[in-house]
Design an enzyme around this catalytic site. Structure first.
Site, PDB file in Angstrom:
ATOM      1  CG  ASP A   1      44.917  44.402  38.265  1.00  2.22           C
ATOM      2  OD1 ASP A   1      44.490  44.480  37.122  1.00  2.22           O
ATOM      3  OD2 ASP A   1      44.466  45.100  39.189  1.00  2.22           O
TER       4      ASP A   1
ATOM      5  N   GLY B   1      50.751  45.150  38.562  1.00  8.94           N
ATOM      6  CA  GLY B   1      52.162  44.799  38.735  1.00  8.94           C
ATOM      7  C   GLY B   1      52.762  45.376  40.009  1.00  8.94           C
TER       8      GLY B   1
ATOM      9  N   GLY C   1      45.685  34.616  47.667  1.00  9.60           N
ATOM     10  CA  GLY C   1      45.053  34.289  46.386  1.00  9.60           C
ATOM     11  C   GLY C   1      45.581  33.055  45.680  1.00  9.60           C
TER      12      GLY C   1
END
Ligand code: IMP
Ligand code: MG
Length: 178
Positions: free
Chosen positions: A106, A108, A47
């Protein structure tokens, strides 16, 4: 700007590329002034590949290095909760000042897993930089040092972020259209 369709879902533009560039510039500036010596940036694949490439071009700290790890926790638009390490770290981390580069934090879970990877490596310091952060989804106590932009709990794609592996090439960040 037009909506796009990925697999079965429609997405609308949420953060246009001009705004992404401003966010990245601002984040790099924060890192540059934090006076971290000889940092080793570690980008979390897949990502963060575009974010890492863009932010590194704005880093002015002498002797900065970059390396990559690959982790995955998402299936479709839901976090699976378990995170798998797919490519590990090869170099010596002893006495290094680590700065993690994440596309999005998000729950974690991924960040927690990353921290586990750095335990017992005798690193000097550990900091985290993320382009996007979902504060309402975050379940951990781990501090996040550099945040590009906090966003609601929407599912986003583009600029490296995927929906079942597609959409990473989009220059803007899109969110799921309801
Ligand atoms: P966490 O482990 O729940 O914090 O999730 C972190 C990883 O899940 C990120 O590195 C992304 O790869 C992925 N992720 C989280 N939210 C999104 C999203 O909205 N769109 C696409 N991928 C996401
Ligand atoms: Mg990721």
């Amino acid at each position: 700007m037009e909506d796009i369709k990925l697999h079965d879902k429609t997405f609308e533009v949420y953060i246009p590329e001009t705004e992404i560039a401003e966010i990245v510039q601002h984040l790099a500036k924060q890192i540059n002034i934090a006076s971290i010596s000889r940092p080793l940036f570690i980008a979390v694949l897949n990502g963060s590949f575009l974010f890492a490439a863009d932010v590194m071009r704005k880093i002015t700290i002498p002797n900065s290095e970059i390396s990559f790890i690959k982790l995955a926790s998402y299936q479709g638009t839901k976090s699976t909760g378990s995170v798998n390490e797919l490519i590990g770290l090869s170099q010596d981390l002893e006495n290094r000042n680590i700065i993690i580069l994440e596309d999005i934090i998000d729950t974690g879970n991924t960040l927690e897993k990353i921290i586990e990877l750095f335990q017992n490596k005798k690193i000097a310091s550990f900091k985290t930089a993320t382009l996007l952060y979902k504060p309402k989804a975050y379940k951990k106590d781990i501090p996040i040092d550099f945040i590009g932009k906090s966003i609601p709990n929407d599912f986003v794609v583009g600029y490296g972020l995927d929906y079942d592996e597609i959409g990473r090439n989009l220059p803007h960040i899109y969110k799921l259209k309801n």
